[in-house]
Design an enzyme around this catalytic site. Structure first.
Site, mmCIF file in Angstrom:
data_model
loop_
_atom_site.group_PDB
_atom_site.id
_atom_site.type_symbol
_atom_site.label_atom_id
_atom_site.label_comp_id
_atom_site.label_asym_id
_atom_site.label_seq_id
_atom_site.Cartn_x
_atom_site.Cartn_y
_atom_site.Cartn_z
ATOM 1 N N ASP A 90 4.553 10.708 -10.231
ATOM 2 C CA ASP A 90 4.881 10.235 -8.880
ATOM 3 C C ASP A 90 5.256 11.389 -7.943
ATOM 4 O O ASP A 90 6.318 11.361 -7.299
ATOM 5 C CB ASP A 90 6.063 9.241 -8.930
ATOM 6 C CG ASP A 90 5.897 8.151 -9.973
ATOM 7 O OD1 ASP A 90 4.763 7.682 -10.149
ATOM 8 O OD2 ASP A 90 6.899 7.765 -10.598
ATOM 9 N N GLU B 47 1.670 -0.497 -4.986
ATOM 10 C CA GLU B 47 2.861 0.356 -4.974
ATOM 11 C C GLU B 47 2.464 1.737 -4.452
ATOM 12 O O GLU B 47 1.333 1.956 -4.029
ATOM 13 C CB GLU B 47 3.468 0.463 -6.387
ATOM 14 C CG GLU B 47 2.552 1.094 -7.420
ATOM 15 C CD GLU B 47 3.088 1.006 -8.845
ATOM 16 O OE1 GLU B 47 4.174 0.426 -9.082
ATOM 17 O OE2 GLU B 47 2.394 1.510 -9.754
#
Ligand code: FUB
Length: 347
Positions: free
Chosen positions: A31, A244
Site C-alpha cells: 500500500d 478500495e
C-alpha cells in the site's frame, strides 16, 4: 479474500518478466503512498507481517502493527528504511490492523494518516504528527471525528487546500455505513449490506481538511464515479466500480481519482474538473498483480510520473506478505493513461 492458488506460478520466471523488483526485501511492505517532500521521495507503506491470523474475506490476516517510512533519492535509487515511525501500542484509540496509510506536509509539520480498528471493532482514521517526514509520529488521542472505513489518501491542491479521500469495501466496512451510521449486526459477512446487481456501486468518501490538518473541515461526501453516459457505475460492474485504495493526482489541470477494483484486481482511474468530482471512468492503470490486493499511489518526480504499487511475488504469492514496487507511467497527449502489465507490456 481467498489465499491465492500459487502452485501453477513459476516465481523465478515471474521475477524475470516483472517490470520492477521489490524496493525493500528485508521486510514485507504494501500500500505505498509516495510523496516528494523537499525534492526527495518518501513512501508511507503498510508493514506486512504474518501474525498467525486465519485467512478470511474480512482481511483479518492483515494484522499489521506498525509503520516504517521508506525514502529514496530518486525512483532508481536504493530505498532506505527509517525504522518504526508509529506503533499501534502508542495509539490510545486503536486496537489492531494498521492498514494502508498516507502522509501530508504543511508548514513544516508532517501528518501521518492511518486506518485502524478500534476496541469496538470499527475502523476509523487517525492522525499522528512529526517534525520530520520519517517520524517518529505522535498520535492524536482520538480518531478523526466523523471518520470511518479505511485507506486515507490526502491530496494537496495548488491553492494549498488539502482533501482526504477514503473508504474500502468488505473488511474495510464501507458497506456498513450505507445509512450514515455503523450497522453492527451479526454475522460479520463481507457481503452483508453491499449493493447488488443494478444498484449503484458503493462510493468512496472525501472531505476537505481543516487548517490544522487534524479534522475534517466539512461533512464527508460521496465521490461520484460515472460511466461514459454520465450514470453512476453499478454494483455488478466489478471490473470498474470502486473497491478500495483511493488516490488523487492532478495532471495538466485535470483531477485523476484512481482506485482498486478489489475482487477483479485492477487499478483504474476516473477524471474530473474538481477535487469533489464527479469523476468519469477513464480506464485501467495497472493489470492484476500476483496476490489478491492491489493498491497504489501516483507521484511526480522531476517531470516524470510514477506508479508505486505492490505484489506478492517475493513471498511467492502469500496474500498478506507483499512488497512495494515502482514503475513509470505515461499520460498520453489526450490525457488518458497507458495500462501497465506488471509482468509484461504496456497498452
Ligand atoms: O493492507 C491492508 C489492506 O489491503 C489495505 O488497506 C487495502 O487497500 C488492501 O491493500
Amino acid at each position: 479474500m481467498p489465499e491465492d492458488p500459487i502452485d501453477h506460478i513459476d516465481f523465478d520466471e515471474l521475477r524475470e518478466k516483472a517490470i520492477s523488483q521489490p524496493l525493500v526485501k528485508h521486510m514485507y511492505t504494501a500500500d505505498p503512498s509516495a510523496h516528494v517532500f523537499h525534492g526527495k521521495i518518501y513512501i508511507y507503506p503498510s508493514h506486512d507481517i504474518d501474525a498467525g491470523e486465519a485467512f478470511d474475506d474480512l482481511g483479518s490476516h492483515f494484522a499489521m502493527e506498525d509503520y516504517h517510512v521508506i525514502s529514496m533519492e530518486s525512483p532508481l535509487a536504493d530505498a532506505v528504511d527509517h525504522g518504526v515511525a508509529l506503533h499501534v501500542d502508542h495509539v490510545p484509540w486503536a486496537q489492531k490492523q494498521m492498514w494502508a496509510p498516507d502522509a501530508a506536509h504543511k508548514n513544516g509539520k508532517y501528518y501521518l494518516y492511518f486506518p485502524a480498528k478500534g476496541y469496538d471493532g470499527i475502523f476509523r482514521i487517525g492522525v499522528a504528527i512529526s517534525d520530520s517526514p520519517t517520524g517518529p509520529f505522535v498520535p492524536e488521542k482520538e480518531a478523526i471525528k466523523g471518520s470511518f472505513s479505511i485507506d486515507p489518501a490526502v491530496f494537496e491542491d495548488e491553492d494549498g487546500s488539502y482533501y482526504m479521500y477514503f473508504g474500502g469495501l468488505w473488511g474495510g466496512q464501507l458497506q456498513r455505513w450505507r445509512t450514515g451510521r455503523f450497522i453492527a449486526d451479526e454475522p460479520d459477512s463481507p457481503l452483508a449490506h453491499c449493493p447488488v446487481k443494478k444498484e449503484p456501486a458503493l462510493l468512496p468518501f472525501m472531505a476537505k481538511m481543516s487548517e490544522d490538518m487534524l479534522e475534517f473541515a466539512e461533512e464527508p461526501r460521496a465521490v461520484r464515479i460515472l460511466d461514459e453516459k454520465g450514470d453512476l457505475l453499478l454494483a455488478e460492474d466489478n471490473d470498474r466500480r470502486f473497491f478500495e485504495a483511493s488516490w488523487l493526482h492532478k495532471y495538466k489541470g485535470t483531477y485523476y481519482f484512481s482506485y482498486s477494483t478489489g475482487d477483479t484486481h485492477y487499478i483504474c482511474y476516473a477524471t474530473g474538473e474538481s477535487p469533489y468530482g464527479p469523476f468519469t471512468y477513464g480506464g485501467r492503470i495497472l493489470n492484476p498483480v500476483v496476490g489478491w490486493t492491489s493498491h497504489h499511489s501516483i507521484c511526480e518526480f522531476e517531470g516524470n510520473w510514477y506508479l508505486f504499487y505492490h505484489d506478492s511475488s517475493l513471498s511467492k504469492g502469500v496474500t498478506h506478505l507483499r512488497s512495494i514496487k515502482v514503475a513509470e507511467i505515461t499520460h498520453r497527449p489526450d490525457g488518458s493513461i497507458e495500462t501497465i502489465d506488471p509482468y509484461g507490456k504496456r497498452t
